[in-house]
Design a protein around this motif. Structure first.
Motif, PDB file in Angstrom:
ATOM      1  N   ALA A 102      -2.090  11.279  -1.988  1.00 13.54           N
ATOM      2  CA  ALA A 102      -2.939  10.163  -2.387  1.00 13.54           C
ATOM      3  C   ALA A 102      -3.048  10.071  -3.904  1.00 13.54           C
ATOM      4  O   ALA A 102      -3.024   8.972  -4.476  1.00 13.54           O
ATOM      5  N   ARG A 103      -3.178  11.205  -4.581  1.00 21.96           N
ATOM      6  CA  ARG A 103      -3.261  11.207  -6.041  1.00 21.96           C
ATOM      7  C   ARG A 103      -1.951  10.699  -6.648  1.00 21.96           C
ATOM      8  O   ARG A 103      -1.951   9.939  -7.627  1.00 21.96           O
ATOM      9  N   PHE A 104      -0.829  11.098  -6.070  1.00 21.88           N
ATOM     10  CA  PHE A 104       0.486  10.636  -6.511  1.00 21.88           C
ATOM     11  C   PHE A 104       0.602   9.115  -6.399  1.00 21.88           C
ATOM     12  O   PHE A 104       1.173   8.448  -7.265  1.00 21.88           O
ATOM     13  N   LEU A 105       0.026   8.525  -5.353  1.00 23.63           N
ATOM     14  CA  LEU A 105       0.128   7.091  -5.120  1.00 23.63           C
ATOM     15  C   LEU A 105      -0.803   6.269  -6.001  1.00 23.63           C
ATOM     16  O   LEU A 105      -0.534   5.084  -6.258  1.00 23.63           O
ATOM     17  N   GLY A 106      -1.896   6.874  -6.458  1.00 20.79           N
ATOM     18  CA  GLY A 106      -2.983   6.114  -7.040  1.00 20.79           C
ATOM     19  C   GLY A 106      -2.600   5.196  -8.176  1.00 20.79           C
ATOM     20  O   GLY A 106      -3.125   4.084  -8.286  1.00 20.79           O
ATOM     21  N   ALA A 136     -15.464  14.207   5.857  1.00 19.71           N
ATOM     22  CA  ALA A 136     -15.427  15.015   4.631  1.00 19.71           C
ATOM     23  C   ALA A 136     -13.994  15.154   4.122  1.00 19.71           C
ATOM     24  O   ALA A 136     -13.739  15.090   2.910  1.00 19.71           O
ATOM     25  N   ASN A 137     -13.039  15.339   5.034  1.00 16.03           N
ATOM     26  CA  ASN A 137     -11.638  15.433   4.631  1.00 16.03           C
ATOM     27  C   ASN A 137     -11.103  14.086   4.167  1.00 16.03           C
ATOM     28  O   ASN A 137     -10.324  14.002   3.205  1.00 16.03           O
ATOM     29  N   VAL A 138     -11.511  13.030   4.850  1.00 15.67           N
ATOM     30  CA  VAL A 138     -11.085  11.687   4.442  1.00 15.67           C
ATOM     31  C   VAL A 138     -11.598  11.378   3.033  1.00 15.67           C
ATOM     32  O   VAL A 138     -10.885  10.794   2.211  1.00 15.67           O
ATOM     33  N   ALA A 139     -12.817  11.789   2.745  1.00 20.25           N
ATOM     34  CA  ALA A 139     -13.394  11.556   1.419  1.00 20.25           C
ATOM     35  C   ALA A 139     -12.548  12.204   0.326  1.00 20.25           C
ATOM     36  O   ALA A 139     -12.365  11.626  -0.755  1.00 20.25           O
ATOM     37  N   LYS A 140     -12.021  13.385   0.592  1.00 18.97           N
ATOM     38  CA  LYS A 140     -11.181  14.069  -0.406  1.00 18.97           C
ATOM     39  C   LYS A 140      -9.918  13.274  -0.699  1.00 18.97           C
ATOM     40  O   LYS A 140      -9.468  13.182  -1.851  1.00 18.97           O
ATOM     41  N   PHE A 155       0.849  -1.189   0.000  1.00 18.57           N
ATOM     42  CA  PHE A 155       0.000   0.000   0.000  1.00 18.57           C
ATOM     43  C   PHE A 155       0.889   1.245   0.000  1.00 18.57           C
ATOM     44  O   PHE A 155       2.085   1.182   0.309  1.00 18.57           O
ATOM     45  N   GLY A 156       0.287   2.383  -0.307  1.00 17.12           N
ATOM     46  CA  GLY A 156       0.924   3.674  -0.102  1.00 17.12           C
ATOM     47  C   GLY A 156       0.214   4.421   1.005  1.00 17.12           C
ATOM     48  O   GLY A 156      -1.017   4.330   1.138  1.00 17.12           O
ATOM     49  N   ALA A 157       0.977   5.139   1.816  1.00 12.43           N
ATOM     50  CA  ALA A 157       0.411   5.906   2.921  1.00 12.43           C
ATOM     51  C   ALA A 157       0.321   7.372   2.530  1.00 12.43           C
ATOM     52  O   ALA A 157       1.283   7.944   2.003  1.00 12.43           O
ATOM     53  N   ALA A 163      -9.126  11.452  -4.284  1.00 11.75           N
ATOM     54  CA  ALA A 163      -7.902  11.775  -5.015  1.00 11.75           C
ATOM     55  C   ALA A 163      -7.131  10.510  -5.380  1.00 11.75           C
ATOM     56  O   ALA A 163      -6.586  10.391  -6.490  1.00 11.75           O
ATOM     57  N   PHE A 164      -7.067   9.564  -4.460  1.00 15.04           N
ATOM     58  CA  PHE A 164      -6.398   8.293  -4.744  1.00 15.04           C
ATOM     59  C   PHE A 164      -7.076   7.587  -5.910  1.00 15.04           C
ATOM     60  O   PHE A 164      -6.403   7.100  -6.841  1.00 15.04           O
ATOM     61  N   ARG A 165      -8.381   7.531  -5.883  1.00 14.98           N
ATOM     62  CA  ARG A 165      -9.110   6.857  -6.958  1.00 14.98           C
ATOM     63  C   ARG A 165      -8.956   7.588  -8.280  1.00 14.98           C
ATOM     64  O   ARG A 165      -8.788   6.964  -9.339  1.00 14.98           O
ATOM     65  N   GLU A 166      -8.996   8.918  -8.234  1.00 15.43           N
ATOM     66  CA  GLU A 166      -8.819   9.705  -9.461  1.00 15.43           C
ATOM     67  C   GLU A 166      -7.415   9.554 -10.034  1.00 15.43           C
ATOM     68  O   GLU A 166      -7.214   9.637 -11.243  1.00 15.43           O
TER      69      GLU A 166
END
Length: 316
Positions: free
Chosen positions: A175-179, A193-197, A166-168, A201-204
Motif C-alpha cells: 500500500a505504501r508503494f502504491l500511495g 485494526a489490520n485494515v487501518a494499517k 486504483f492499486g490493489a 500506509a497508503f496515505r503516508e
C-alpha cells in the motif's frame, strides 16, 4: 458517506448467473458492484471462471450502478489491451467504471508460460504497466521498452474522463508503494485494526485524499453451522495466506492445502457469522476508517438469501 457494494465472484458462478445476481444486488440497494478477474478458480469446487471484461459490458448494460474490476496487467493482458478495454467501458458507461491493478497470482497469470517472478519484480512490472495505461487513457501515443513493451500504441475511442486506475494491496508495504502514483486503493477487509494499517500506509506513501475501497469477505447463512460449512467448502484454500496464494498455479493444489484449514483458521480470511449485526458492525468500522466503498463478498452459494438479508440489514 461510505457506500456498500456487492462483490461478484467469477470463480463461483457462471457468467449468466452472475449477471443476474448483479441485477438483484442493485435492486436490493447495493450502491456499487465489483468483480474478480480469473482464468481459473481457487478451488475445483468453485467450478467457474468467466471472462470478466466480456461480462462487464453485459452486466453494466443490465444495471445503473458503478462497477469495478481488479486485474493484473503484464501477463495474460498486455497493458495496452487492458487500457483499451477500460477505455471502452468508460466510453460506453460514463463515470461508472474504475479499475484496480494488482501484481497477480500464478493461478491466473502463469498460464502464459512466462517465468513467474518474485514480489519485488512483480511490483516493478506493475508500475511500468500503470504508466503505460495511464498515458494511453489520456490520449497519448506511447512507446515504452522495459519489462513490458509498447511501440507507438494509441487508443482511439476514449471516454471524456479516464476511468481511475486504483492499486490493489493486501499489505501495508505494498500500500505504501502504491500511495504516490495509484489513483486510489483497493484492499482486503477482515480485522479493522489490520485494515487501518494498510490504509494508513497508503496515505503516508502519498495516497492522502485518494479514494479507498475495501473488499470484505464474509460467510453468512441462517445458522452459524451453515455459514461455517460454506466458508470451509468454498474459501478454505484462499485462507492459507502468505506467499502461497500468489505462487501456486493449480486449483487442485489449492484444494489439497485447503484440507489443512480448520474452523479456527478460516477466520483469518472470512468473517463467519449468522448474525447480521456482526457484519453490520464490521461495515461501520470500515466506514470509520474512511472507506469510500466496502464491497461485501459472501462466499456461500446462498446468494439470493444473502442479498435479501442485506437489503434488510446491511444496505438499508
Amino acid at each position: 458517506m461510505t457506500r456498500i457494494g456487492y462483490h461478484c465472484s467469477h470463480e463461483q458462478y457462471a457468467p449468466r448467473a452472475l449477471r443476474d445476481l448483479a441485477r438483484l444486488a442493485e435492486e436490493a440497494g447495493f450502491a456499487a458492484i465489483k468483480c474478480s478477474d480469473h482464468i481459473q478458480p481457487w478451488s475445483e469446487r468453485q467450478g467457474h471462471s468467466g471472462h470478466a471484461w466480456v461480462w462487464l459490458g453485459a452486466a453494466m448494460q443490465a444495471t445503473t450502478v458503478p462497477f469495478g474490476n481488479i486485474a493484473a496487467p503484464g501477463y495474460r493482458y498486455h497493458p495496452a489491451v487492458m487500457a483499451q478495454a477500460a477505455a471502452t467501458l468508460g466510453q460506453m458507461f460514463p463515470g461508472r467504471f474504475w479499475l484496480a491493478l494488482g501484481t497477480g497470482e500464478a493461478l491466473n497469470e502463469a498460464m502464459t508460460g512466462q517465468p513467474w517472478p518474485d514480489k519485488p519484480e512483480r511490483n516493478a512490472r506493475l508500475k511500468e504497466c500503470f504508466d503505460v495505461m495511464h498515458a494511453l487513457l489520456r490520449g497519448e501515443t506511447v512507446t515504452h521498452r522495459g519489462r513490458v513493451t509498447a511501440v507507438e500504441a494509441r487508443l482511439w475511442s476514449l471516454p471524456d474522463t479516464p476511468p481511475p486506475l486504483f492499486g490493489a494491496a493486501a499489505t501495508a508495504e505494498t500500500a505504501r508503494f502504491l500511495g504516490g502514483w495509484a489513483e486510489g486503493l483497493l484492499t482486503l477487509g477482515g480485522d479493522p485494526a489490520n485494515v487501518a494499517k494498510v490504509i494508513d500506509a497508503f496515505r503516508e506513501g502519498g495516497g492522502a485524499g485518494k479514494p479507498v475501497h475495501i473488499q470484505h469477505t464474509i460467510s453468512w447463512a441462517a445458522t452459524h453451522d451453515e455459514a461455517m460449512a460454506s466458508a470451509l467448502d468454498q474459501w478454505a484454500p484462499v485462507a492459507i495466506g502468505g506467499e502461497i496464494n500468489w505462487d501456486i498455479r493449480r486449483p487442485s493444489d489449492f484444494d489439497l492445502l485447503g484440507q489443512f484449514v480448520d474452523k479456527d483458521q478460516i477466520g483469518r480470511s472470512v468473517s463467519v457469522s449468522a448474525d447480521p449485526g456482526k457484519h453490520r458492525a464490521d461495515l461501520q468500522a470500515f466506514a470509520e476508517l474512511g472507506a469510500d466503498v466496502v464491497f461485501v463478498h459472501n462466499v456461500g452459494r446462498n446468494q439470493e438469501e444473502f442479498i435479501d438479508m442485506a437489503a434488510r440489514e446491511l444496505v438499508g
